[in-house]
Design an enzyme around this catalytic site. Structure first.
Site, mmCIF file in Angstrom:
data_model
loop_
_atom_site.group_PDB
_atom_site.id
_atom_site.type_symbol
_atom_site.label_atom_id
_atom_site.label_comp_id
_atom_site.label_asym_id
_atom_site.label_seq_id
_atom_site.Cartn_x
_atom_site.Cartn_y
_atom_site.Cartn_z
ATOM 1 N N CYS A 110 0.749 -3.225 3.258
ATOM 2 C CA CYS A 110 0.006 -2.141 2.829
ATOM 3 C C CYS A 110 -0.575 -1.731 4.259
ATOM 4 C CB CYS A 110 -1.938 -2.701 2.368
ATOM 5 S SG CYS A 110 -2.974 -1.214 2.011
ATOM 6 N N HIS A 153 -1.848 -1.997 -7.063
ATOM 7 C CA HIS A 153 -1.923 -2.490 -5.583
ATOM 8 C C HIS A 153 -2.808 -0.601 -5.524
ATOM 9 C CE1 HIS A 153 -1.148 -3.152 -1.711
ATOM 10 N NE2 HIS A 153 -1.587 -1.741 -1.441
ATOM 11 N N GLU A 154 -1.795 0.136 -5.829
ATOM 12 C CA GLU A 154 -2.842 1.676 -5.535
ATOM 13 C C GLU A 154 -3.995 1.839 -6.621
ATOM 14 O OE1 GLU A 154 -1.014 2.729 -3.218
ATOM 15 O OE2 GLU A 154 -0.069 1.727 -3.048
ATOM 16 N N HIS A 157 -7.026 0.550 -4.559
ATOM 17 C CA HIS A 157 -7.370 1.174 -4.114
ATOM 18 C C HIS A 157 -8.422 2.133 -4.762
ATOM 19 C CE1 HIS A 157 -5.074 -0.395 -0.130
ATOM 20 N NE2 HIS A 157 -3.854 0.280 -0.752
HETATM 21 C C1 4LI Z 1 12.151 -0.026 4.169
HETATM 22 C C2 4LI Z 1 12.518 1.214 3.911
HETATM 23 C C3 4LI Z 1 8.745 -8.825 2.807
HETATM 24 C C4 4LI Z 1 7.508 -8.822 2.944
HETATM 25 C C5 4LI Z 1 9.273 -7.940 1.435
HETATM 26 C C6 4LI Z 1 11.194 -0.799 3.878
HETATM 27 C C7 4LI Z 1 12.200 1.709 2.632
HETATM 28 C C8 4LI Z 1 6.530 -8.210 2.874
HETATM 29 C C9 4LI Z 1 7.678 -7.616 0.497
HETATM 30 C C10 4LI Z 1 10.766 -0.534 2.483
HETATM 31 C C11 4LI Z 1 6.758 -7.986 0.774
HETATM 32 C C12 4LI Z 1 11.616 0.370 2.092
HETATM 33 C C13 4LI Z 1 6.982 -4.006 0.648
HETATM 34 C C14 4LI Z 1 4.565 -3.821 -0.716
HETATM 35 C C15 4LI Z 1 5.450 -5.680 0.482
HETATM 36 C C16 4LI Z 1 5.229 -7.931 2.750
HETATM 37 C C17 4LI Z 1 3.200 -1.185 -0.166
HETATM 38 C C18 4LI Z 1 9.516 -2.618 2.312
HETATM 39 C C19 4LI Z 1 8.447 -0.477 1.670
HETATM 40 C C20 4LI Z 1 9.015 -3.119 1.414
HETATM 41 C C21 4LI Z 1 7.690 -0.719 0.783
HETATM 42 C C22 4LI Z 1 2.239 -1.341 -1.990
HETATM 43 C C23 4LI Z 1 2.252 -4.322 -1.547
HETATM 44 C C24 4LI Z 1 3.640 -1.425 -0.938
HETATM 45 C C25 4LI Z 1 8.314 -6.565 -0.223
HETATM 46 C C26 4LI Z 1 2.995 -9.548 3.949
HETATM 47 C C27 4LI Z 1 3.111 -0.697 2.325
HETATM 48 N N1 4LI Z 1 5.371 -2.871 -0.222
HETATM 49 N N2 4LI Z 1 6.869 -5.027 0.954
HETATM 50 N N3 4LI Z 1 4.558 -5.597 0.061
HETATM 51 N N4 4LI Z 1 9.930 -1.192 1.765
HETATM 52 N N5 4LI Z 1 7.029 -2.699 0.790
HETATM 53 N N6 4LI Z 1 3.427 -3.104 -1.026
HETATM 54 N N7 4LI Z 1 5.511 -6.813 0.978
HETATM 55 N N8 4LI Z 1 4.500 -9.393 3.648
HETATM 56 N N9 4LI Z 1 3.054 -1.740 1.013
HETATM 57 O O1 4LI Z 1 4.183 -7.033 3.313
HETATM 58 O O2 4LI Z 1 3.802 0.291 -0.096
HETATM 59 S S1 4LI Z 1 1.721 -2.774 -3.561
HETATM 60 CL CL1 4LI Z 1 10.473 0.853 0.250
HETATM 61 NI NI NI Z 2 -2.223 0.017 -0.129
#
Ligand code: 4LI
Ligand code: NI
Length: 183
Positions: A110, A153-154, A157
């Site tokens: 997040c 998730h959103e 929030h």
């Molecule tokens: C770079 C360019 C590994 C670890 C994989 C990155 C473009 C985790 C995942 C991204 C994980 C993009 C994401 C979310 C997770 C981890 C969110 C990377 C952005 C992966 C989004 C809301 C949960 C959403 C899949 C602790 C900021 N996003 N990864 N979770 N990506 N991203 N969430 N999990 N392990 N969070 O975080 O936007 S729902 Cl698109």
């Molecule tokens: Ni969040």
């Protein structure tokens, strides 16, 4: 828009308020800026330049506004293709949800939580979502897998809930019966 409210800020723990239509110019601008943040954050070069962490979802309380709006930008698995889900959603309601559970196999992150909190975040694999766009048009969308998880998730929030609230602190990586892991 480059300061995201961090865990500990009470706005992240309060129930956000419904928005009234027509939205004000400020509210519309906020929606567009939230989406722009996600776009920039997902561009490797721009994210580095502006020191942004990548996200696929951003809710208004995360930019300090206690209102029921969120931007979601889930890229397609194959570049070239249009995004899996790209919308600024206002006053969302989850109309129904699958019994089938789902969680990201790597856990969730997040933008408001600087530390990694390990563990599965069990959500519904499929949801039926009612939401309004910035012009006040009503939409009903069925989502599954990753886009459904991001929207939940959103949505959390907007109700003062953070992803780690859902993690089983005794058994962080335990799967419920029939739960599927996404990735
Ligand atoms: C770079 C360019 C590994 C670890 C994989 C990155 C473009 C985790 C995942 C991204 C994980 C993009 C994401 C979310 C997770 C981890 C969110 C990377 C952005 C992966 C989004 C809301 C949960 C959403 C899949 C602790 C900021 N996003 N990864 N979770 N990506 N991203 N969430 N999990 N392990 N969070 O975080 O936007 S729902 Cl698109
Ligand atoms: Ni969040």
């Amino acid at each position: 828009m480059d300061d995201i409210t961090r865990d500990g800020n009470p706005v992240l723990r309060s129930r956000a308020k419904e928005l009234n239509f027509p939205l004000s110019t400020k509210e519309i601008e906020m929606g567009h800026k939230m989406m722009e943040y996600l776009e920039v954050s997902q561009d490797e070069k721009l994210a580095e330049k502006y020191h942004l962490r990548a996200g696929v979802g951003l809710a208004a309380p995360q930019v300090g506004s206690p209102t029921r709006m969120a931007a979601v930008l889930v890229p397609a698995e194959n570049e070239e293709e249009p995004a899996a889900f790209k919308e600024i959603i206002v006053n969302p309601t989850i109309l129904s949800e699958s019994v089938q559970g789902a969680a990201l196999g790597t856990g969730e992150g997040c933008l408001s939580v600087d530390e990694d909190v390990p563990g599965y975040v069990w959500r519904h694999d499929r949801i039926k979502l009612r939401w309004f766009d910035l012009e006040g048009n009503k939409h009903i969308t069925r989502l599954k897998d990753y886009p459904a998880i991001v929207v939940q998730h959103e949505f959390d929030h907007l109700n003062g809930v953070l992803f780690y609230d859902h993690i089983n602190k005794d058994k962080r990586f335990e799967a419920p019966e029939g739960g599927v892991l996404i990735n």
